[in-house]
Design an enzyme around this catalytic site. Structure first.
Site, PDB file in Angstrom:
ATOM      1  N   ASP A 119      -4.715  -0.691  -5.345  1.00 31.62           N
ATOM      2  CA  ASP A 119      -3.313  -0.464  -4.982  1.00 31.62           C
ATOM      3  C   ASP A 119      -2.380  -1.583  -5.415  1.00 31.62           C
ATOM      4  O   ASP A 119      -1.248  -1.344  -5.805  1.00 31.62           O
ATOM      5  CB  ASP A 119      -3.152  -0.139  -3.484  1.00 31.62           C
ATOM      6  CG  ASP A 119      -3.596  -1.245  -2.546  1.00 31.62           C
ATOM      7  OD1 ASP A 119      -4.283  -2.186  -2.994  1.00 31.62           O
ATOM      8  OD2 ASP A 119      -3.264  -1.163  -1.344  1.00 31.62           O
ATOM      9  N   HIS A 120      -2.849  -2.831  -5.354  1.00 34.43           N
ATOM     10  CA  HIS A 120      -1.991  -3.973  -5.725  1.00 34.43           C
ATOM     11  C   HIS A 120      -2.847  -5.222  -5.761  1.00 34.43           C
ATOM     12  O   HIS A 120      -4.041  -5.176  -5.462  1.00 34.43           O
ATOM     13  CB  HIS A 120      -0.837  -4.141  -4.735  1.00 34.43           C
ATOM     14  CG  HIS A 120      -1.272  -4.132  -3.301  1.00 34.43           C
ATOM     15  ND1 HIS A 120      -1.909  -5.197  -2.705  1.00 34.43           N
ATOM     16  CD2 HIS A 120      -1.228  -3.161  -2.348  1.00 34.43           C
ATOM     17  CE1 HIS A 120      -2.198  -4.897  -1.455  1.00 34.43           C
ATOM     18  NE2 HIS A 120      -1.809  -3.654  -1.195  1.00 34.43           N
ATOM     19  N   HIS A 134      -8.899  -6.600   2.530  1.00 36.55           N
ATOM     20  CA  HIS A 134      -7.486  -6.907   2.764  1.00 36.55           C
ATOM     21  C   HIS A 134      -7.340  -8.367   3.156  1.00 36.55           C
ATOM     22  O   HIS A 134      -8.168  -8.890   3.903  1.00 36.55           O
ATOM     23  CB  HIS A 134      -6.935  -6.004   3.887  1.00 36.55           C
ATOM     24  CG  HIS A 134      -5.445  -6.023   3.992  1.00 36.55           C
ATOM     25  ND1 HIS A 134      -4.744  -7.116   4.462  1.00 36.55           N
ATOM     26  CD2 HIS A 134      -4.509  -5.089   3.679  1.00 36.55           C
ATOM     27  CE1 HIS A 134      -3.453  -6.848   4.429  1.00 36.55           C
ATOM     28  NE2 HIS A 134      -3.281  -5.619   3.958  1.00 36.55           N
ATOM     29  N   THR A 164       0.830  -1.209   0.000  1.00 32.70           N
ATOM     30  CA  THR A 164       0.000   0.000   0.000  1.00 32.70           C
ATOM     31  C   THR A 164       0.864   1.259   0.000  1.00 32.70           C
ATOM     32  O   THR A 164       0.597   2.214  -0.729  1.00 32.70           O
ATOM     33  CB  THR A 164      -0.899   0.036   1.245  1.00 32.70           C
ATOM     34  OG1 THR A 164      -1.792  -1.059   1.196  1.00 32.70           O
ATOM     35  CG2 THR A 164      -1.720   1.311   1.302  1.00 32.70           C
TER      36      THR A 164
HETATM   37  C1  GP9 Z   1      -2.743  -0.656   6.366  1.00 35.66           C
HETATM   38  C2  GP9 Z   1      -3.251  -0.856   5.002  1.00 35.66           C
HETATM   39  C3  GP9 Z   1      -2.758  -2.156   4.413  1.00 35.66           C
HETATM   40  O1  GP9 Z   1      -2.942   0.556   6.958  1.00 35.66           O
HETATM   41  O2  GP9 Z   1      -3.062   0.243   4.206  1.00 35.66           O
HETATM   42  O3  GP9 Z   1      -1.495  -2.133   3.891  1.00 35.66           O
HETATM   43  P1  GP9 Z   1      -0.949  -3.340   2.964  1.00 35.66           P
HETATM   44  O4  GP9 Z   1      -0.793  -4.533   3.843  1.00 35.66           O
HETATM   45  O5  GP9 Z   1      -1.962  -3.590   1.891  1.00 35.66           O
HETATM   46  O6  GP9 Z   1       0.327  -2.855   2.406  1.00 35.66           O
HETATM   47 MN    MN Z   2      -2.807  -2.497   0.266  1.00 35.35          MN
END
Ligand code: GP9
Ligand code: MN
Length: 744
Positions: free
Chosen positions: A500-501, A441, A324
């Site tokens: 984001d990914h 997530h 992220t």
């Molecule tokens: C945590 C969220 C997740 O605050 O942005 O991050 P990631 O694990 O996807 O890098």
């Molecule tokens: Mn992320």
């Protein structure tokens, strides 16, 4: 029993064992009384009890090698004292900043460093005595024994004092170097066991450095400090060899690479609010995907096809280990994340950035804010945002985090959006506001009350959960859009949505394959690479939209956005180019140096033809040349971006009209109070939605079906007590120190 105890007290190892026990008690006490480490399972709980032992024993064992037993004793005491000072300084620092001390902060060299202010005394609490009980006890012991030894008091002589300190009670008993070595080895073994268990529970803990809270939870404060010292020394070494001449090839590269704006779009969104919606782990294949005949993301699908949306179907994420935070870094700065670890955690506190919030503020008077339901320390956001010039950061502490509202990575999305409104409506317009979602997530858990979406029914729970959390995210975004429309913000905003990914890792892709109409048996590296597509949508009422097939990635977002807002990017050091520009080159670099072009995919040392996915094992000389040229460009842009960031070269280059950001001007403890104070000060000139709505809140326009709120709007409207209290104490400081950074 008593005899055993007496014998044990006489053992040469007694003093060090006692010191370990005492430090262990204090540390575990601090973990639970003063820090919130977010212990989520039994193993993590065990590790918090276990981690102080190895590290403390390792440190204290230094004393055992000292042959002079008197000196050895005092070295033991001093190590104990230094450990306690470090622990206690962290306790005080944590009370003020909800974060741990870094070496940069301690030495006062960190750019965001906020040392403990004169108000440290105010931060002290009665229970702090526990941190000092051993020294109080030791002091009393010294006085008591001293008085007994040096009597009568009138006849104190230096010789008597020296004799007193020569007493066997103030000496370590002799042990052999071999025995000392055995203790060190035991300590090393304990510490290694702790590290291995931590790595099991949180893979890549030290390579990715998610959050200082995590490091303390897993390996402790001493280890965090040593780890941080090593990282700081490495960074400083790389930086100390840098000078402004090293920027030349970077500036040449970005100037040559520059893509002039497309006239049709340049400035089309000038003056609009910018709303970024960061779709966590959201991959492009979700768009249009159905499970049991039901669309997974009906709202985002409709947005994707909307006539006012420019959508991209060949847009790739380009993140590395910083996930992220790498995506955010690319969007804010148009430079790549680092080859290892997260740029936010490694360099975010100290580097010079020329990032979106500062550019927009300085060029067009934007106010900037981030809304995110996780703790502010995660990915070192609390410091990095200050280096980037974000005016406000509404992290978890600004939301109602009561039981059931949060999951591992923070507040559920529906609640995060809903509870953000009371802060959003106070922002001066135009604003640049980023909403970072988290519910979608890994490992994609969601309670029954939050979804009735069917499971994908594969053998892989990750894949099954993914569609349900994505569906939830889709609903959350829709609720937010409904509010934007009802409040009128929609007509004044340009809205950017991006994934984001990846959410499904390569190892789970085979389970996913049948849902995408693919044969899992024939799934290969080419398919994995193709699946790194994420959505990128630009939506604005009146925008001439359409689905574009241009190849690009996260690195290209900032120049694209700046051009839409009518900002010239020619003088900024940006590695991406405007996706709408005819000069945009369609070569997408992955962080591992693989790449994709409209015709070919180069991954894991093999060339694939995109049209049919075939491996080209015997490329023609012409194709070989083409691939070599593309690879060279990818290598150049990644290495120049790394050089720029690792050597912190932007400190030597300030684009014309740009004022370097002073991180010390930013503070996120009192965001709500500050934005209200600005509103009040501006009176009739205030441009916030709240002011435009005649000082009336718009939170009643927000509608969510989030079960936690049960139809009540109270949590949406009310500011949590902790935020209110925080505000009271911060009031005087904030209105003076922050007015400069947020005075639009
Ligand atoms: C945590 C969220 C997740 O605050 O942005 O991050 P990631 O694990 O996807 O890098
Ligand atoms: Mn992320």
């Amino acid at each position: 029993m008593r005899r055993h105890l007496q014998q044990w007290c006489k053992s040469p190892f007694f003093p060090i064992a006692l010191a370990v026990i005492v430090i262990w008690i204090k540390t575990v006490f601090a973990y639970y009384a003063d820090f919130s480490l977010g212990v989520a399972d039994l193993l993590q709980f065990f590790l918090t009890l276990f981690n102080p032992i190895g590290a403390t024993l390792l440190l204290l064992s230094i004393a055992l090698y000292i042959k002079n037993r008197r000196v050895a004793f005092w070295v033991l005491v001093i190590i104990d004292l230094l450990s306690t000072i470090l622990l206690y300084a962290n306790v005080l620092y944590y009370r003020e900043f909800t974060d741990f001390l870094t070496v940069g902060t301690m030495l006062g060299v960190s750019k965001v460093s906020r040392g403990l202010s004169g108000s440290s005394i105010m931060l002290m609490k009665p229970h702090d005595i526990i941190y000092w009980l051993d020294f109080i006890g030791f002091g009393l012991f010294l006085i008591g024994r001293g008085l007994m030894h040096i009597r009568p008091l009138a006849q104190i002589t230096p010789v008597k004092i020296v004799n007193f300190f020569n007493k066997p009670a103030l000496q370590l008993k002799p042990i052999s170097t071999l025995q000392a070595f055995a203790v060190t080895s035991l300590a090393t073994a304990l510490f290694s066991a702790d590290l291995s268990l931590s790595e099991m529970n949180r893979p890549q803990l030290l390579t990715r450095t998610f959050d200082r809270n995590y490091i303390v939870k897993y390996i402790g404060i001493d280890a965090l400090t040593v780890y941080d010292a090593i990282k700081t020394a490495q960074n400083n070494q790389v930086r100390s060899q840098a000078d402004s001449a090293q920027l030349d090839d970077i500036l040449n590269y970005v100037h040559q690479n520059y893509a002039a704006p497309n006239k049709k779009y340049f400035g089309i969104a000038k003056g609009k609010n910018v709303i970024i919606i960061h779709l966590e782990s959201f991959q492009q294949f979700l768009i249009g995907q159905k499970i049991d005949g039901q669309e997974v993301t009906p709202f985002l699908n409709s947005l994707y096809h909307d006539k006012n949306t420019i959508s991209f179907d060949n847009f790739f994420h380009q993140v590395g280990q910083g996930k992220t935070s790498d995506a955010e870094n690319m969007l804010e700065t148009s430079t790549f994340g680092l080859p290892q670890g997260s740029l936010f955690t490694t360099l975010g506190s100290d580097n010079t950035f020329q990032a979106a919030p500062a550019i927009l503020q300085q060029q067009q008077g934007y106010t900037s804010a981030v809304f995110h339901g996780n703790v502010g320390t995660f990915w070192n956001r609390d410091n990095t945002y200050r280096s980037m010039g974000y005016d406000y950061f509404f992290d978890k502490s600004y939301f109602d985090a009561s039981a059931g509202s949060s999951m591992e990575y923070g507040l559920k999305d529906k609640l995060m959006f809903a509870e953000s409104i009371k802060y959003l409506e106070q922002l001066q317009q135009p604003f640049y506001a980023k909403f970072i979602t988290v519910t979608n997530h890994f490992p994609y858990p969601l309670s029954k009350e939050d979804t009735n979406f069917p499971s994908a029914g594969t053998d892989d729970d990750t894949v099954n959960g993914y569609f349900q959390t994505a569906h939830y995210l889709d609903q959350a975004v829709q609720e937010f859009f409904n509010y934007l429309k009802a409040s009128g913000l929609y007509d004044k905003s340009i809205i950017i949505l991006y994934g984001d990914h990846y959410g499904i890792s390569d190892s789970s892709n085979k389970a996913l394959a049948p849902l995408l109409g693919k044969d899992p048996e024939r799934w290969n590296d080419f398919d994995n690479a193709q699946l790194q597509r994420v959505p990128f949508m630009i939506h604005m009422p009146g925008l001439p939209g359409g689905i574009r097939h241009t190849y690009g990635g996260e690195i290209d977002v900032l120049p694209t956005l700046l051009h839409l807002l009518g900002i010239n990017t020619q003088n900024y050091v940006q590695f991406g180019t405007d996706l709408l520009s005819p000069q945009h080159q369609q070569l997408v670099a992955f962080r591992n140096h693989d790449f994709v072009t409209p015709k070919y995919t180069y991954t894991n040392g093999k060339i694939y033809r995109n049209s049919d996915g075939a491996i080209i094992s015997d490329p023609s000389p012409k194709l070989q040349k083409l691939i070599a040229r593309d690879q060279a460009k990818v290598n150049t842009e990644l290495s120049l971006s790394d050089k720029l960031n690792q050597k912190n070269l932007l400190r030597f280059y300030t684009p014309p009209g740009f004022k370097p950001v002073a991180p010390k001007d930013y503070d996120y403890n009192d965001c709500y109070q500050r934005e209200m104070a600005i509103n009040q000060r501006l009176g009739d000139h205030s441009t916030s939605l709240f002011a435009q709505n005649h000082d009336k809140s718009t939170t009643d326009l927000y509608h969510t079906d989030a079960p936690e709120l049960n139809g009540k709007t109270q949590d949406i409207t009310d500011v949590p007590d902790s935020v209110k209290n925080n505000q009271d104490s911060e009031q005087s400081q904030s209105t003076t120190s922050m007015s400069s950074s947020c005075s639009n």
